[in-house]
Every structure is written in C-alpha cells, then in structure tokens.
Design an enzyme around this catalytic site. Structure first.
Site, PDB file in Angstrom:
ATOM      1  N   HIS A  97       5.432  -3.033   1.200  1.00 63.50           N
ATOM      2  CA  HIS A  97       5.254  -2.087   2.301  1.00 63.50           C
ATOM      3  C   HIS A  97       5.669  -2.840   3.572  1.00 63.50           C
ATOM      4  O   HIS A  97       5.522  -4.070   3.635  1.00 63.50           O
ATOM      5  CB  HIS A  97       3.791  -1.700   2.513  1.00 63.50           C
ATOM      6  N   ASP A 100       3.227  -5.386   4.733  1.00 59.35           N
ATOM      7  CA  ASP A 100       2.933  -6.526   3.842  1.00 59.35           C
ATOM      8  C   ASP A 100       3.681  -7.779   4.267  1.00 59.35           C
ATOM      9  O   ASP A 100       3.244  -8.894   3.985  1.00 59.35           O
ATOM     10  CB  ASP A 100       3.386  -6.232   2.396  1.00 59.35           C
TER      11      ASP A 100
HETATM   12  C1  XUL Z   1      -1.952   3.073  -4.060  1.00 60.88           C
HETATM   13  C2  XUL Z   1      -0.683   2.574  -4.575  1.00 60.88           C
HETATM   14  C3  XUL Z   1       0.277   2.025  -3.573  1.00 60.88           C
HETATM   15  C4  XUL Z   1       1.671   2.429  -3.831  1.00 60.88           C
HETATM   16  C5  XUL Z   1       2.639   2.078  -2.728  1.00 60.88           C
HETATM   17  O1  XUL Z   1      -2.815   3.518  -5.023  1.00 60.88           O
HETATM   18  O2  XUL Z   1      -0.439   2.586  -5.754  1.00 60.88           O
HETATM   19  O3  XUL Z   1       0.153   0.651  -3.536  1.00 60.88           O
HETATM   20  O4  XUL Z   1       2.156   1.849  -5.007  1.00 60.88           O
HETATM   21  O5  XUL Z   1       2.225   2.541  -1.502  1.00 60.88           O
END
Ligand code: XUL
Ligand code: CO
Length: 436
Positions: A97, A100
């Site tokens: 993300h 991150d």
């Molecule tokens: C949340 C989840 C996230 C997604 C990306 O449950 O799985 O980490 O993979 O935003």
C-alpha cells in the site's frame, strides 16, 4: 542498511533444519515450468515489514524500525530489509500500500513527496535485487478522514483525496512495472442504513473505479485491476462482499473487461464460502486474477490473516489455479502475519517457510489429483445427460418450456445417480496420503 540474512534453501522432507524448505524447491521443473513460476510467491509489505504486533488490547511486541529515528531513514531501512528478506526466501514478487513504503506527512502534498522519494529508492532496490512488483494499492481506510469510506464517503472532499492517492499509486505501480493494481474496499460499506444513501455510494464507487481505470490505461498501464472481496470488517456491510457480488457490480458499471478478482482465503471463509468456491466463481466468470494467500480460524469471526498451513485448502486452491490455466498477471501474495506472540524475525521466516511449503505441497497434490483423473471423470460423467438427447437440446438452446413439458410427460420414474461425496473425499485422502 545491510542485514546479511542467511538464504533459506530447499533441503527436502527429511531435513530437520527449521530454516530450510521441506517441499518448496523453486528450481524444480514440473509440467514444463519451474515451481517459482507456477507459484509466483509475493511478500506483503504491510504485515512483514510494518506491522509490529499491535492489536485492540495492546501495543507492539516487535520493533521494525531497525534502530532508526528519522522517518525517511526508518522507511529506507525497512526497504533494505524487505529486499534482503525476499532474497533470503528466494521470493521474486512483493505488494504494497502507499503508506507501507513511506512515512506520512502533515498534508497530502508532504505525504506524496515522501512517497515519490521512496518509490525512487525502491525502484533502485528492485533492480539491484532483481525483484518484481505483483501489485500496488492505496490505503484509503486507515486515516480518520476515511472513517465513513473513501470512494463511498458521504464527503466529496474525501472522495477527491482518495482519488489523488490512487492516482499517485497508479503512477508508482507503472514506474515499478507492477502487473496489477488492487482495490480492497477498506471502509467502502456501511454500518446502518439510517445514515446511508446506499444507491449514491455504490454509484460513486462505480464512478471512482471508472476514473482509475481510464487514468491508468491513458498512462499506459496494461496490467490487471483487481477487486479484493471481503464481506465484513471493518464495516458491517462491505459493498465488495464476495466474488459473485463483485462480478455483478463490475458488470453493472461496465468494468468487467478490466477488473478481475484478488481472492483472499480468509475473506472467503468470512463470507461463509470455501476458498475453492470463490476461486471457481471467479474462473467461471472470467475474473480469476490473483490470490491473497492466508488462512483464518473457523472459530473466530474476524480476519486473522494467518500463514496458510492447511494443506487441504492449498491443494484445492492450486487445483482451481491449475484448472484456470495458472497465473498470468497475478500470483500468490502472502497477506499473512505472524501471531502477536511470534515476535521475532525468525518467526517471520518460519511463517513464510510454512506458507511456501504448504503451497508447494498444494501444487504437487493438485497436479496428482488432476493426473489421476478420477475426480474430473466423475464430474464429466455426472453431467453426461446434457451431452445427448433432451440435455443436448437444453444446452444448445433448442429446447423450450413447451417442448420440455411434452417430453417430460413421456417419462416414467426418474433415477438420479448418487453424488458419491464420501467416495470422492476418500480419493483426495488417498492421493494426498498414499505412502504414509
Ligand atoms: C484487508 C486486506 C488488505 C488488502 C489490501 O483485509 O486483505 O490488506 O489485501 O488492501
Ligand atoms: Co488481502
């Protein structure tokens, strides 16, 4: 920073070395491809490099700042560690993300400046370590401005800010050569209809994804967009409940040609589906894309994001992946974290080793099931009545309600064949455990 992590090697099932793979040999060639190419394992940046064990009852049990205090220095050290860790595990891909990989500033502008600086830093590391970006995504759910959603927020300025973050993240994804871009709904959902215009929120989500698709395509992005279904948590009603819901949504808003699914095992079970069900639903709708590999705990009602060790599940998952033709732009991203009490860096290695070995076993066992052929043969024969006579007329569109009514009146007692579930389950056990 340099960490000098020791490489995890394949030593085979008889090895007692906790730092070795027992089943995953990345260079082993099966069905004309290396295991590493079949699996396309990816590291999740958020769980592995950032999360420090905080839960709703307590603070961190680990420190992942690597002795640094300056925000950018912390994130550079994290990135150095991330790429060394991928080297140590022989892992080619990663996912992140926006938040991150870089510190957040006081304003959007400041945050984006940090983000772009870290994207450049990671670009160099990626080249040096020969790694690839599986997918990127924007975290449009953690900050308090996203408390009632991003694209489905009641506040249009939040919608705009979410758009700015996605734009930056798409730019980063293109620069880093990512083959996928994920939208997990985050807080796209609602808790009560007493305060929610559900119709407007869903239309806005459709508008948001359309803008993102159009922007990325204009910039030359040729990879896949993924929606990651999840039924609940954080909101009570998530708009991207499960694969079937998402497929219907994509068709309604004209996005089905560009978007596929990123299917997470723990999200499937929260939706009261098996992982295999979600994968199959995606495949039959032309929407199989990528996988967030983890597992939940069937006694808990939330997303525990555990490293996958249930080999029945990894086997049936890989059975679906092979049947879907394998991964193209997608792969197996370990959206998994060590338990809060497993709080050392060794535990992170053990988590990945367990997960990668479980999926390697899954691939080999799925391959065995397919080559054995009894399951496929059974299913084929079960539907044999649709290959001739009235069944063929139904499938090929020649039958009408009237023609079927006339035909049905000529029938005597109908004998429906056994579904043989127990027999089929015993075949799976036989293939999995023969030689024990
Ligand atoms: C949340 C989840 C996230 C997604 C990306 O449950 O799985 O980490 O993979 O935003
Ligand atoms: Co996920």
């Amino acid at each position: 920073m340099k960490f000098d992590l020791k490489a995890v090697k394949y030593e085979g099932a008889n090895s007692k070395n906790p730092f070795a793979f027992k089943f995953y040999d990345k260079d082993e060639v099966i069905n004309g491809k290396k295991m590493s190419e079949h699996m396309k394992f990816a590291m999740s940046y958020w769980h592995t490099i950032d999360q420090e064990g905080t839960d709703v009852f307590g603070g961190p049990t680990m420190d992942k700042k690597f002795g640094k205090t300056d925000p950018l220095e912390i994130f550079k050290a994290k990135a150095d560690f991330a790429f060394e860790l991928m080297d140590a595990l022989g892992m080619e891909y990663y996912c992140f993300h926006d938040v991150d990989i870089a510190p957040e500033g006081k304003t959007l502008k400041e945050s984006l400046a940090y983000f772009y600086e870290m994207v450049d830093y990671i670009y160099d590391l990626q080249k040096k370590h020969n790694k690839k970006l599986l997918w990127a995504t924007a975290n449009n759910f953690s900050d308090k401005k996203f408390m009632v959603g991003a694209a489905t927020s009641a506040n249009a300025d939040v919608f705009a800010t979410a758009a700015a973050k996605v734009k930056a993240c798409i730019d980063a994804c293109i620069k880093l050569g990512g083959t996928g871009y994920v939208f997990w709904g985050g807080r796209e959902g609602y808790d009560t209809l007493l305060n929610t215009d559900m119709g407007l929120e869903l239309d806005n989500l459709g508008r948001f994804l359309t803008m993102a698709r159009d922007y990325a395509r204009k910039q030359g992005f040729t990879g896949d967009f993924y929606i990651e279904p999840k039924p609940k948590e954080p909101t009570k009603h998530q708009y991207d409940f499960d694969v079937a819901t998402c497929v219907g949504f994509l068709k309604k808003y004209g996005l089905a040609d560009d978007f596929k699914m990123n299917i997470e095992a723990n999200h499937a079970t929260l939706a009261m589906h098996t992982f295999q069900h979600e994968l199959r639903t995606a495949t039959i709708n032309g929407a199989f894309g990528s996988i967030d590999a983890n597992q939940g705990d069937c006694m808990l009602g939330w997303d525990t994001d555990q490293f996958p060790t249930n080999v029945y599940d990894t086997t049936l998952c890989m059975y679906e992946v092979i049947k879907a033709g394998g991964f193209t732009n997608g792969g197996l991203n370990f959206d998994a974290k060590t338990r809060r009490a497993s709080n050392t860096f060794d535990d992170i290695l053990f988590g990945y080793i367990a997960g990668m070995d479980s999926f390697a076993l899954g691939y080999k066992l799925a391959d065995r099931i397919i080559k054995d052929g009894r399951i496929d043969e059974f299913v084929k024969n079960r539907y044999a009545s649709y290959t001739q006579g009235v069944g063929k007329d139904i499938v090929e569109g020649r039958a009408t309600l009237e023609s079927l009514a006339t035909y049905a009146e000529t029938l005597g007692e109908i004998k429906v064949e056994s579904g043989r579930q127990e027999y089929l389950e015993s075949i799976i056990n036989e293939l999995m455990f023969k030689g024990v």
